[in-house]
Design a protein around this motif. Sequence first.
Motif, PDB file in Angstrom:
ATOM      1  N   ALA A  73       0.822  -1.209   0.000  1.00 57.42           N
ATOM      2  CA  ALA A  73       0.000   0.000   0.000  1.00 57.42           C
ATOM      3  C   ALA A  73       0.853   1.255   0.000  1.00 57.42           C
ATOM      4  CB  ALA A  73      -0.935  -0.009   1.203  1.00 57.42           C
ATOM      5  N   HIS A  74       2.005   1.212   0.681  1.00 59.10           N
ATOM      6  CA  HIS A  74       2.807   2.432   0.755  1.00 59.10           C
ATOM      7  C   HIS A  74       3.487   2.777  -0.566  1.00 59.10           C
ATOM      8  CE1 HIS A  74       6.360  -0.245   1.799  1.00 59.10           C
ATOM      9  NE2 HIS A  74       6.975   0.650   1.057  1.00 59.10           N
ATOM     10  N   CYS A  75       3.359   1.896  -1.558  1.00 59.56           N
ATOM     11  CA  CYS A  75       3.877   2.205  -2.890  1.00 59.56           C
ATOM     12  C   CYS A  75       2.992   3.210  -3.620  1.00 59.56           C
ATOM     13  CB  CYS A  75       3.990   0.929  -3.728  1.00 59.56           C
ATOM     14  SG  CYS A  75       5.289  -0.186  -3.171  1.00 59.56           S
ATOM     15  N   GLY A  76       1.770   3.384  -3.163  1.00 59.97           N
ATOM     16  CA  GLY A  76       0.849   4.297  -3.828  1.00 59.97           C
ATOM     17  C   GLY A  76       0.843   5.675  -3.202  1.00 59.97           C
ATOM     18  N   LYS A  77       0.513   6.656  -4.020  1.00 58.04           N
ATOM     19  CA  LYS A  77       0.329   8.016  -3.527  1.00 58.04           C
ATOM     20  C   LYS A  77      -1.095   8.175  -2.991  1.00 58.04           C
ATOM     21  CE  LYS A  77       3.506   9.896  -6.982  1.00 58.04           C
ATOM     22  NZ  LYS A  77       3.642  10.815  -8.149  1.00 58.04           N
ATOM     23  N   LYS A  78      -1.333   9.226  -2.226  1.00 56.82           N
ATOM     24  CA  LYS A  78      -2.663   9.483  -1.697  1.00 56.82           C
ATOM     25  C   LYS A  78      -3.667   9.632  -2.828  1.00 56.82           C
ATOM     26  CE  LYS A  78      -5.160  12.422   1.559  1.00 56.82           C
ATOM     27  NZ  LYS A  78      -5.067  13.601   2.478  1.00 56.82           N
ATOM     28  N   ALA A  79      -4.759   8.902  -2.736  1.00 54.26           N
ATOM     29  CA  ALA A  79      -5.851   8.950  -3.720  1.00 54.26           C
ATOM     30  C   ALA A  79      -5.446   8.406  -5.085  1.00 54.26           C
ATOM     31  CB  ALA A  79      -6.396  10.359  -3.853  1.00 54.26           C
ATOM     32  N   GLN A  80      -4.349   7.649  -5.154  1.00 53.25           N
ATOM     33  CA  GLN A  80      -3.959   7.061  -6.437  1.00 53.25           C
ATOM     34  C   GLN A  80      -5.023   6.079  -6.920  1.00 53.25           C
ATOM     35  OE1 GLN A  80       0.075   5.642  -6.657  1.00 53.25           O
ATOM     36  NE2 GLN A  80      -0.361   4.183  -8.307  1.00 53.25           N
ATOM     37  N   LYS A  81      -5.381   6.156  -8.189  1.00 53.01           N
ATOM     38  CA  LYS A  81      -6.462   5.341  -8.742  1.00 53.01           C
ATOM     39  C   LYS A  81      -5.958   4.211  -9.637  1.00 53.01           C
ATOM     40  CE  LYS A  81      -9.645   7.860  -6.811  1.00 53.01           C
ATOM     41  NZ  LYS A  81     -10.403   7.338  -5.657  1.00 53.01           N
ATOM     42  N   THR A  82      -4.849   4.418 -10.336  1.00 52.33           N
ATOM     43  CA  THR A  82      -4.345   3.413 -11.274  1.00 52.33           C
ATOM     44  C   THR A  82      -2.841   3.229 -11.082  1.00 52.33           C
ATOM     45  OG1 THR A  82      -3.915   5.025 -13.028  1.00 52.33           O
ATOM     46  CG2 THR A  82      -6.107   3.999 -12.973  1.00 52.33           C
ATOM     47  N   ALA A  83      -2.336   2.144 -11.632  1.00 51.62           N
ATOM     48  CA  ALA A  83      -0.896   1.878 -11.612  1.00 51.62           C
ATOM     49  C   ALA A  83      -0.521   1.120 -12.873  1.00 51.62           C
ATOM     50  CB  ALA A  83      -0.511   1.076 -10.375  1.00 51.62           C
TER      51      ALA A  83
END
Length: 258
Positions: A68-78
């Motif tokens: 989870a910490h790989c994502g930014k706040k409110a990130q929607k896609t990767a």
Amino acid sequence: MRFVRFVTILTALTMGIASPAWAITNGSADLSDHPEVGALIADRPHPDGTWSYCTGTLISPTVFLTAAHCGKKAQKTARVSFSSHYQPGTQVYTGRFVPDARYKDSSELHDMAVVVFSTAVPNIKPATLPREGMLDELEADNSLQTTQFTPVGYGSLNPVKGARKKQYRYTDTRNQTSISFENLSPRWLDLSLNSAKGDGSTCFGDSGGPNFLGGRDSHLLVATTVSGDDNACKSTNFDYRLDTPSARRFLGKFVTLP
């Protein structure tokens, strides 16, 4: 320092690291051993020209597990690449980024996220997940203490020797190593280098990546890389267990569990 998360842009910049990632040390190229392991790919290159920033594992044809910490706040896609060596133009798969809703930035608990693809990733067999309580069973019969684990990840290799500040080399290449058991707790699998066995370690860029139970031919994913005991990648690794009721509660929303 109990936890050093393996993706921190601020830490990377203040330590003179070229890009915000860590990865396998004292390892070797994974090549085609673990095609189910992929890299999260940034929208633009890091200052050193590399692109990957975290690692993860395909656990169903449409679900990729990472941290989870790989994502930014409110990130929607990767974006995810399964190439053993990512280069611009390599096939990437874009999916919906879904962190565990229980995860908080102030704590390493529930540090899991998935990337959900709208269509199946072709020609890659997903990793196998553990049954509930598998690591507890192995500890109870004393076999866990002698078991080797195989972490896999993208990013920096061993630090550049003789550099004034710590400098890590990034190659966007999937690497693997071997690491030994140290301790098991209700949420965490602690793994540590054994110099007598030539163990390596995880480091920046391996966040979310797999720790397979057994040698390099294993595809049994029992824990994901979260953090370490130091910022030199030479001490204990702290990995999030996937065989616990808590982890399975999140995973069971996306895949069928053993």
